[in-house]
Write an enzyme that holds these catalytic residues in place. Structure first.
Site, PDB file in Angstrom:
ATOM      1  N   CYS A  45      23.244   1.934 -19.556  1.00  0.00           N
ATOM      2  CA  CYS A  45      22.110   2.814 -19.219  1.00  0.00           C
ATOM      3  C   CYS A  45      22.572   4.013 -18.393  1.00  0.00           C
ATOM      4  O   CYS A  45      22.048   5.114 -18.553  1.00  0.00           O
ATOM      5  CB  CYS A  45      21.041   2.018 -18.467  1.00  0.00           C
ATOM      6  SG  CYS A  45      20.388   0.668 -19.484  1.00  0.00           S
ATOM      7  N   THR A  46      23.552   3.792 -17.545  1.00  0.00           N
ATOM      8  CA  THR A  46      24.109   4.884 -16.754  1.00  0.00           C
ATOM      9  C   THR A  46      24.810   5.883 -17.670  1.00  0.00           C
ATOM     10  O   THR A  46      24.605   7.096 -17.563  1.00  0.00           O
ATOM     11  CB  THR A  46      25.084   4.331 -15.684  1.00  0.00           C
ATOM     12  OG1 THR A  46      24.336   3.483 -14.798  1.00  0.00           O
ATOM     13  CG2 THR A  46      25.743   5.447 -14.891  1.00  0.00           C
TER      14      THR A  46
END
Length: 159
Positions: A45-46
């Protein structure tokens, strides 16, 4: 109500970072990218958020607004946004209303246990409020470029 390509989005309203409200009609007249992701501060997600961040100017130039959506709360989103210097807002869907509406809540197996999670998915909404394209169960590498290409194509047709 399920979402369908080439149909208007069902009614919704959600709170996002920056104190704004996002709804099915709040961005009419502008192309909108909604990307759903499992959780703030996790590796995939980062990476995805940073790729949207790095291409953000290109999305704006192509006429699109970008929103990230997850079940995390506003405090988590504010910290994630600050830490990664994200130029776009994040929607806190803590009650999973949008997640269910877009059909991204899936049963997953994590460490041998069945859990309910968010399937990484992106939705492209046209300036007319119709869902133009969807990507479900996607992999992060190359995805942001693919979405940007679709935004440019969509807005070139509209011009």
């Amino acid at each position: 109500m399920a979402i369908v390509v080439n149909k208007p989005l069902p009614e919704f309203e959600a709170n996002a970072t920056g104190g704004i409200k996002v709804s099915n009609t709040s961005h009419n007249g502008k192309t909108m990218v909604l990307y759903f992701y499992p959780k703030d501060n996790t590796p995939g997600c980062t990476t995805e958020a940073m790729q949207f961040r790095d291409k953000y100017k290109d999305f704006v130039k192509a006429g699109a607004t970008v929103f990230g959506v997850s079940r995390d709360n506003m405090k988590s989103h504010d910290e994630f946004k600050t830490k990664l210097e994200l130029p776009f807002e994040l929607i806190a869907d803590t009650e999973e209303k949008m997640c269910h509406m877009f059909g991204v809540v899936k049963n997953k197996i994590m460490y041998g246990k069945k859990v309910k999670g968010i399937e990484r998915s992106t939705f492209l909404v046209g300036a007319d409020g119709l869902l133009k394209e969807e990507w479900r169960g996607l992999k992060v590498p190359g995805h942001v470029d693919e979405v940007l290409k679709s935004v440019k194509l969509l807005n070139k047709k509209a011009a």
